[in-house]
Design an enzyme around this catalytic site. Structure first.
Site, PDB file in Angstrom:
ATOM      1  N   GLY A   1     -18.686 -21.619 -13.460  1.00  0.00           N
ATOM      2  CA  GLY A   1     -18.663 -22.646 -12.530  1.00  0.00           C
ATOM      3  C   GLY A   1     -17.828 -22.434 -11.198  1.00  0.00           C
TER       4      GLY A   1
ATOM      5  N   HIS B   1       7.037  -1.253  -1.423  1.00  0.00           N
ATOM      6  CA  HIS B   1       7.054  -2.256  -0.569  1.00  0.00           C
ATOM      7  C   HIS B   1       6.278  -2.009   0.528  1.00  0.00           C
ATOM      8  CE1 HIS B   1       8.953  -5.604   1.534  1.00  0.00           C
ATOM      9  NE2 HIS B   1       9.236  -4.642   2.665  1.00  0.00           N
TER      10      HIS B   1
END
Ligand code: FAD
Ligand code: NAD
Length: 464
Positions: A183, A442
């Site tokens: 859904g 990072h």
């Protein structure tokens, strides 16, 4: 014709089982009743839905965030017919890939409906009828969409996921019964193209079997896409005319609601598929839910017959079916394989994505287990700000005494790929501190997992 192993059904369970059997030296046949291989997943499931999710996500970004990135477009328009055509091309390439794998592994593919004559004899009814004998059988016949007894699926206005992957127009108002994975994924596809989406869900949250935080966060982000919700509502009727659909439901307080739209997608789960197999002729028993009964080795009630994937107990997921395919082939070869069912991840390919593995917080509470919880929001990540994907968070649950990671629940950009790192850590029984002390590149989204682990293992997140 005589085979060592015959697999019935070519979905991710069946074709993977066939490949592993062939690798292990078994003379293997694969029976599939549809013209293309790959089952639900490749033809009308995982792959086509992801193709449409990707196309519509590009369109949505072009509409909503490109301007902010300094990219100005004029005349932007979505072409649903082209999106569906591309989806078909992706499916064709993928299913042809399975044809190639069957040839490469010298697996005999037999097209037609497979059924038992007895434990060692199978009939294949296709263009012609073939009878074969086989030492072992692996049933991998998958599942079909479930419905509700009072619903007539006309497949035009009241549809299942299969028709929702082939619509000719963008619904103005799509009503979805069931706030689960199908859904919300297919609702996202059409909401991004401009449909209003109403979700009627029986339980009190979306994706109710996953950690509660995920459903709550997803509800907020999908609301921005023009989703509305009728949670704790029981559907009582669905009526369709040539161009409209009316869904009636009753709230938990007994109030009646009526929702009018132009399409209704019924997404209340899937049911195991065994029609026409003639299981009784081989002594293969089913449970009250229609699933084939199997033991810990995935052996059915008949000695030489095994069953895997959606047709047996457990999560109805392609990667679960694949693991079971490999597992049974190795059992047949006398090996001692193992599946850690608890660490099979679940993913919802909305945007942001949702991904989860291990215990939910609700399960830990119910079991009375002492745990710590560490969360980290995407909006605190440099990477997320750079890409404008600031919705979401990571939650890590760890044992209070040993610090072993018990569950990882992510909603956010690229969660589907990130969850593999959590599975790896948990397979090796890592502690939250173990992960917190590992270097994470990072700037990446994975830094949110590290920060959540820092919090779970001693409340020492750096960037919060
Ligand atoms: P299936 O893939 O259902 O394959 C069974 C095959 O058996 C079919 O090809 C069928 O024709 C054949 N068959 C049946 N009976 C016979 C017979 N008697 N003789 C010959 N052949 C027969 N799962 C995920 O993990 N990730 C996702 O992103 C994902 N997305 C999905 C999206 C949608 C819209 C849907 C509907 C499902 C999705 N799933 C997803 C679930 C996934 O598709 C199923 O879990 C998976 O396909 C199950 O694999 P299986 O091999 O058990 O069965
Ligand atoms: P689901 O079980 O995920 O969700 C069905 C939802 O319908 C549940 O939330 C349930 O509470 C609700 N429901 C049931 N009866 C209802 C009723 N009478 N009224 C209102 N709500 C009702 O099932 P699905 O979304 O249909 O998907 C079927 C299967 O396919 C799932 O097992 C899923 O794992 C698999 N699938 C997986 C993916 C993925 O891995 N990304 C994508 C699509 C489908």
């Amino acid at each position: 014709m005589k085979y060592d192993v015959t697999v019935i059904g070519s979905g991710p369970g069946g074709y993977v089982a066939a490949i592993r059997c062939a690798q292990l030296g078994f003379k293997t046949a694969l029976i599939e009743k549809y013209p293309t291989l790959g089952g639900t997943c490749l033809n009308v499931g995982c792959i086509p839905s992801k193709a449409l999710l990707d196309s519509t996500e590009h369109y949505h970004n072009a509409q909503t965030t490109f301007g902010e990135h300094g990219i100005n477009l004029t005349g932007l328009k979505a072409n649903l017919a082209r999106m569906i055509k591309r989806k078909g091309e992706v499916v064709a390439q993928t299913t042809q890939g399975i044809d190639y794998l069957m040839k490469k592994n010298k697996i005999e593919v037999l097209h037609g409906t497979g059924s038992f004559v007895d434990n060692h004899t199978l009939k294949v009814s296709g263009a012609e009828e073939i009878t074969l004998t086989t030492d072992k059988v692996i049933i991998a016949t998958g599942s079909k969409p479930a419905s509700l007894p009072f619903i007539t699926l006309d497949k035009k206005r009241v549809i299942t996921s299969t028709e929702a992957l082939e619509l000719k127009e963008v619904p103005k108002h799509l009503i979805i019964i069931g706030g689960g994975v199908i859904g919300l994924e297919l609702g996202s596809v059409y909401a991004r193209l401009g449909a209003k989406v109403s979700v009627v869900e029986y339980m009190n949250s979306l994706i109710p079997t996953m950690d509660g935080m995920l459903g709550r966060e997803l509800k907020k982000v999908l609301k921005k896409l023009n989703f509305e919700y009728f949670l704790k509502h029981k559907v009582t009727g669905v009526k369709a005319t040539a161009k409209t659909v009316t869904v009636t439901a009753e709230s938990h307080r007994g109030e009646a609601v009526e929702i009018k739209g132009d399409y209704c997608l019924v997404a209340v789960g899937r049911k195991p598929y065994t029609t026409g197999l003639g299981l009784e002729k081989a002594g293969v028993k089913m449970d009250e839910a229609g699933r084939i009964v199997v033991d810990d080795w995935l052996k059915t009630t008949a000695d030489n017959i095994y069953a895997i994937g959606d047709v047996v107990r457990g999560a109805m997921l392609a990667h679960k079916a694949e693991e079971e395919g490999v597992f049974v082939a190795e059992v047949l070869a006398g090996q001692k394989p193992h599946i850690h069912y608890h660490l099979i991840p679940g993913v919802v390919y909305t945007w942001p994505e949702v991904a989860s593995v291990g215990y939910t917080e609700e399960q830990l509470k119910e079991e009375g287990r002492a745990y710590t919880s560490g969360s980290f929001p995407y909006r605190a990540l440099g990477r997320a700000r750079a890409s404008m994907d600031i919705d979401g968070q990571v939650k890590v649950l760890a044992d209070k005494n040993t610090d072993e990671i018990l569950g990882v629940h992510i909603i956010g950009a690229r969660a589907a790929d990130m969850i593999a790192a959590a599975v790896t850590a948990m397979e090796y029984r890592a502690s939250a501190e173990d992960v917190a002390r590992m270097s994470h590149a990072h700037p990446t989204y994975m830094e949110a997992v590290k920060e959540a682990c820092l919090t779970a293992s001693g409340n020492r997140a750096i960037h919060m």
